[in-house]
Scaffold this active site. Structure first.
Site, PDB file in Angstrom:
ATOM      1  N   HIS A 266       0.864  -1.200   0.000  1.00 50.87           N
ATOM      2  CA  HIS A 266       0.000   0.000   0.000  1.00 50.87           C
ATOM      3  C   HIS A 266       0.892   1.239   0.000  1.00 50.87           C
ATOM      4  O   HIS A 266       1.738   1.379  -0.868  1.00 50.87           O
ATOM      5  CB  HIS A 266      -0.943  -0.079   1.209  1.00 50.87           C
ATOM      6  N   HIS A 307      -2.115  -2.301  -9.643  1.00 51.86           N
ATOM      7  CA  HIS A 307      -3.102  -1.666  -8.763  1.00 51.86           C
ATOM      8  C   HIS A 307      -4.363  -2.503  -8.753  1.00 51.86           C
ATOM      9  O   HIS A 307      -4.739  -3.095  -9.766  1.00 51.86           O
ATOM     10  CB  HIS A 307      -3.442  -0.257  -9.279  1.00 51.86           C
ATOM     11  N   ASP A 365       2.837   5.481  -6.560  1.00 56.52           N
ATOM     12  CA  ASP A 365       4.095   5.373  -5.798  1.00 56.52           C
ATOM     13  C   ASP A 365       5.336   5.276  -6.663  1.00 56.52           C
ATOM     14  O   ASP A 365       6.454   5.346  -6.141  1.00 56.52           O
ATOM     15  CB  ASP A 365       4.017   4.136  -4.885  1.00 56.52           C
TER      16      ASP A 365
HETATM   17  C1  SDX Z   1      -1.344   2.127  -3.332  1.00 56.94           C
HETATM   18  O1  SDX Z   1      -6.056   0.770  -3.335  1.00 56.94           O
HETATM   19  C2  SDX Z   1      -5.572   1.951  -3.526  1.00 56.94           C
HETATM   20  O2  SDX Z   1      -6.236   2.847  -4.015  1.00 56.94           O
HETATM   21  C3  SDX Z   1      -4.144   2.138  -3.079  1.00 56.94           C
HETATM   22  C4  SDX Z   1      -3.468   3.458  -3.469  1.00 56.94           C
HETATM   23  C5  SDX Z   1      -4.087   4.635  -2.759  1.00 56.94           C
HETATM   24  O3  SDX Z   1      -3.958   5.757  -3.273  1.00 56.94           O
HETATM   25  O4  SDX Z   1      -4.607   4.437  -1.627  1.00 56.94           O
HETATM   26  O5  SDX Z   1      -3.567   3.646  -4.877  1.00 56.94           O
HETATM   27  C6  SDX Z   1      -2.000   3.443  -3.078  1.00 56.94           C
HETATM   28  O6  SDX Z   1      -1.327   1.303  -2.470  1.00 56.94           O
HETATM   29  C7  SDX Z   1      -0.806   1.841  -4.714  1.00 56.94           C
HETATM   30  C8  SDX Z   1      -0.224   0.402  -4.850  1.00 56.94           C
HETATM   31  C9  SDX Z   1       1.176   0.406  -4.256  1.00 56.94           C
HETATM   32  N1  SDX Z   1       1.710  -0.964  -4.183  1.00 56.94           N
HETATM   33  C10 SDX Z   1       2.704  -1.386  -4.979  1.00 56.94           C
HETATM   34  O7  SDX Z   1       3.183  -0.702  -5.895  1.00 56.94           O
HETATM   35  C11 SDX Z   1       3.221  -2.773  -4.645  1.00 56.94           C
HETATM   36  C12 SDX Z   1       3.380  -3.592  -5.939  1.00 56.94           C
HETATM   37  N2  SDX Z   1       2.025  -3.873  -6.473  1.00 56.94           N
HETATM   38  C13 SDX Z   1       1.441  -5.163  -6.130  1.00 56.94           C
HETATM   39  O8  SDX Z   1       1.758  -5.621  -4.838  1.00 56.94           O
HETATM   40  C14 SDX Z   1      -0.024  -5.258  -6.543  1.00 56.94           C
HETATM   41  O9  SDX Z   1      -0.115  -4.772  -7.811  1.00 56.94           O
HETATM   42  C15 SDX Z   1      -1.079  -4.577  -5.685  1.00 56.94           C
HETATM   43  C16 SDX Z   1      -0.995  -4.965  -4.257  1.00 56.94           C
HETATM   44  C17 SDX Z   1      -0.967  -3.094  -5.801  1.00 56.94           C
HETATM   45  C18 SDX Z   1      -2.442  -4.991  -6.251  1.00 56.94           C
HETATM   46  O10 SDX Z   1      -2.556  -6.352  -6.010  1.00 56.94           O
HETATM   47  P1  SDX Z   1      -3.881  -7.179  -6.451  1.00 56.94           P
HETATM   48  O11 SDX Z   1      -4.941  -6.263  -6.940  1.00 56.94           O
HETATM   49  O12 SDX Z   1      -4.234  -8.102  -5.327  1.00 56.94           O
HETATM   50  O13 SDX Z   1      -3.413  -7.940  -7.710  1.00 56.94           O
HETATM   51  P2  SDX Z   1      -2.824  -9.397  -7.717  1.00 56.94           P
HETATM   52  O14 SDX Z   1      -1.820  -9.544  -6.630  1.00 56.94           O
HETATM   53  O15 SDX Z   1      -3.965 -10.354  -7.756  1.00 56.94           O
HETATM   54  O16 SDX Z   1      -2.023  -9.418  -9.114  1.00 56.94           O
HETATM   55  C19 SDX Z   1      -2.644  -9.845 -10.313  1.00 56.94           C
HETATM   56  C20 SDX Z   1      -1.510 -10.471 -11.111  1.00 56.94           C
HETATM   57  C21 SDX Z   1      -0.757 -11.565 -10.332  1.00 56.94           C
HETATM   58  O17 SDX Z   1      -0.196 -12.453 -11.301  1.00 56.94           O
HETATM   59  P3  SDX Z   1      -1.020 -13.847 -11.672  1.00 56.94           P
HETATM   60  O18 SDX Z   1      -1.259 -14.541 -10.319  1.00 56.94           O
HETATM   61  O19 SDX Z   1      -2.293 -13.394 -12.312  1.00 56.94           O
HETATM   62  O20 SDX Z   1      -0.086 -14.597 -12.581  1.00 56.94           O
HETATM   63  O21 SDX Z   1      -0.510  -9.463 -11.402  1.00 56.94           O
HETATM   64  C22 SDX Z   1       0.717  -9.812 -10.757  1.00 56.94           C
HETATM   65  C23 SDX Z   1       0.383 -10.820  -9.673  1.00 56.94           C
HETATM   66  O22 SDX Z   1       1.507 -11.673  -9.423  1.00 56.94           O
HETATM   67  N3  SDX Z   1       1.261  -8.574 -10.217  1.00 56.94           N
HETATM   68  C24 SDX Z   1       2.538  -8.223 -10.269  1.00 56.94           C
HETATM   69  C25 SDX Z   1       2.592  -6.942  -9.675  1.00 56.94           C
HETATM   70  N4  SDX Z   1       1.378  -6.583  -9.265  1.00 56.94           N
HETATM   71  C26 SDX Z   1       0.556  -7.592  -9.596  1.00 56.94           C
HETATM   72  N5  SDX Z   1       3.635  -8.843 -10.759  1.00 56.94           N
HETATM   73  C27 SDX Z   1       4.807  -8.187 -10.640  1.00 56.94           C
HETATM   74  N6  SDX Z   1       4.946  -6.935 -10.100  1.00 56.94           N
HETATM   75  C28 SDX Z   1       3.852  -6.305  -9.600  1.00 56.94           C
HETATM   76  N7  SDX Z   1       4.004  -5.086  -9.067  1.00 56.94           N
END
Ligand code: SDX
Length: 425
Positions: A266, A307, A365
């Site tokens: 997050h 996201h 971010d």
């Molecule tokens: C913020 O919710 C909000 O509005 C939050 C925010 C706000 O203003 O409050 O926008 C702020 O928190 C932004 C996000 C910051 N976090 C990161 O940058 C951390 C890296 N991102 C990931 O951890 C992830 O993308 C999340 C946590 C942000 C979202 O996760 P989800 O929605 O649960 O998605 P998921 O884990 O189910 O991913 C879907 C697929 C998966 O692959 P498959 O299982 O389908 O093969 O995408 C992949 C994931 O492995 N994936 C990534 C990835 N993010 C998702 N693979 C590599 N790198 C990534 N960053």
């Protein structure tokens, strides 16, 4: 009464269950599943991927189109034409303030920026190397000790006073977290300064010299706060709402939001992006790390990418990327190696099938940390900056929830443990 209905047929049940369907002013319809518990079933939605937990008028996100509206105004227009305090007013009250309302609000915030002198003692108890988010979480929760008694959360004026206090004091406390780590004296807010200018003064000023804050850096800081101000029902805002639904005081609610924001999935991602760029170290290693991000057996993820809601560019990332260039030019750091690497990383990822297929784009971010680092803010302070910007969103959602009928939040579960068994012997 809802016009539309959904029908749910469950094997073994005699007749389908009819559920009301509601439409918002825009966005997906929702199915009201509250009646299901009477039918002996729950919905199941770990991570709340498909769950609308509340009604709200504050912020709307269209993740597919990369749209973010605060009270209907696009974030790009607010970033260009508004400022942080005006956006705080908009989030809290629903409309842009008149000039007179804006001046009154700014003055109200200005005269709440100081914190009780006793809070200085809180910081003295922390180790010098305490993480700033640990300190912020503790001291914001501690504000309850100073304001708990004269607060009736059912009184809208009391709620707005708490909102003004927490918006005004967050930058002061944030700067104190930094100063404690530096071993430097805390700087008092200056009433003649603007919000972001004051914050940078409290961060980098010392009693030994006259205040001297770059107007360009102050404007960049103000826009960064604005871009972080609110984001619908994200994890930390949902935490604030859940805490608030128990009737606890707003400072405890905001402290719970700070705790949730700290996680690297997050708000902690902005700090994690800089750590990631530093770990990659050189553009020649970008492909290696892209490979790791795609490897299911490797826990490494591309921080600042992806996201839950945006399956397109996060509009905030686009604005922040533009500010990056301005700030680094202003600082003569346009060739900043980290910015160069971030742009190269973004380009490679956006051309990679894995990221395209999963609609993984840079989020808020990804670039923010590069600006913060260029301004001179240390990495461990990045999420404190995010929390300072997000405070109006948190408290606006808390105020909105308490301004309408609400119930204590209490989810159920799919139980997979032992059924009843007797204690042996
Ligand atoms: C913020 O919710 C909000 O509005 C939050 C925010 C706000 O203003 O409050 O926008 C702020 O928190 C932004 C996000 C910051 N976090 C990161 O940058 C951390 C890296 N991102 C990931 O951890 C992830 O993308 C999340 C946590 C942000 C979202 O996760 P989800 O929605 O649960 O998605 P998921 O884990 O189910 O991913 C879907 C697929 C998966 O692959 P498959 O299982 O389908 O093969 O995408 C992949 C994931 O492995 N994936 C990534 C990835 N993010 C998702 N693979 C590599 N790198 C990534 N960053």
């Amino acid at each position: 009464m809802s016009e539309k209905k959904a029908q749910l047929s469950i094997d073994g049940k005699d007749s389908p269950i009819e559920l009301p369907v509601y439409s918002g002013s825009t966005g997906p319809d929702v199915i009201d599943v509250r009646g299901l518990v009477a039918q002996g079933v729950f919905t199941y939605d770990p991570g709340f991927v498909s769950t609308a937990a509340c009604e709200s008028d504050i912020t709307y996100i269209d993740g597919g189109a990369g749209v973010l509206l605060h009270r209907g105004y696009p974030i790009e227009q607010l970033a260009e034409k508004s400022n942080f305090l005006e956006t705080c007013y908009l989030l809290l009250h629903g409309e842009l303030p008149s000039k007179q309302e804006a001046d009154k609000f700014e003055n109200t915030i200005r005269y709440h920026t100081m914190v009780d002198e006793a809070i200085h003692q809180f910081f003295r108890g922390f180790p010098r190397d305490a993480h700033p988010m640990a300190m912020l979480c503790a001291v914001v929760g501690g504000l309850s000790a100073f304001y708990h008694d004269d607060l009736d959360i059912d009184n809208a004026d009391h709620r707005l006073l708490a909102a003004h206090r927490v918006i005004a004091k967050m930058p002061t406390l944030a700067a104190m977290c930094f100063k404690h780590g530096m071993g430097q004296p805390f700087m008092y807010p200056q009433n003649k300064m603007g919000f972001a200018e004051n914050f940078l003064h409290m961060m980098f000023g010392t009693p030994c010299e006259e205040p001297n804050v770059s107007p360009i850096l102050a404007k960049a800081m103000d826009t960064l706060f604005l871009l972080h101000a609110d984001h619908e029902q994200n994890a930390s805002t949902s935490t604030v709402r859940l805490a608030g639904s128990t009737g606890t005081n707003p400072y405890a609610c905001i402290a719970s939001g700070i705790a949730a924001l700290w996680g690297p999935a997050h708000g902690g991602a902005n700090e994690a992006v800089l750590d990631m760029l530093n770990e990659i170290g050189d553009e020649s290693r970008i492909e290696e790390y892209i490979g790791r991000a795609k490897d299911k057996n490797d826990p490494f993820r591309l921080m600042g990418f992806g996201h839950r809601v945006y399956k397109n560019y996060d509009p905030r990332a686009t604005v922040i990327r533009g500010i990056c260039d301005e700030v680094l030019d202003e600082l003569g750091a346009e060739n900043d190696p980290l910015l160069r690497m971030a742009k190269k990383l973004e380009k490679i990822a956006l051309e990679d099938e894995y990221f395209i297929e999963r609609k993984l784009f840079p989020n808020v971010d990804f670039y923010s940390g590069i600006i913060l680092k260029a301004i001179g803010i240390p990495t461990e302070m990045f999420t404190v900056i995010f929390a300072t910007g997000r405070t109006p969103g948190w408290i606006a959602h808390w105020h909105e929830m308490l301004s309408n009928p609400y119930k204590i939040g209490r989810p159920r579960q799919l139980y997979k443990g032992h059924t009843k068994r007797d204690y042996p012997g």
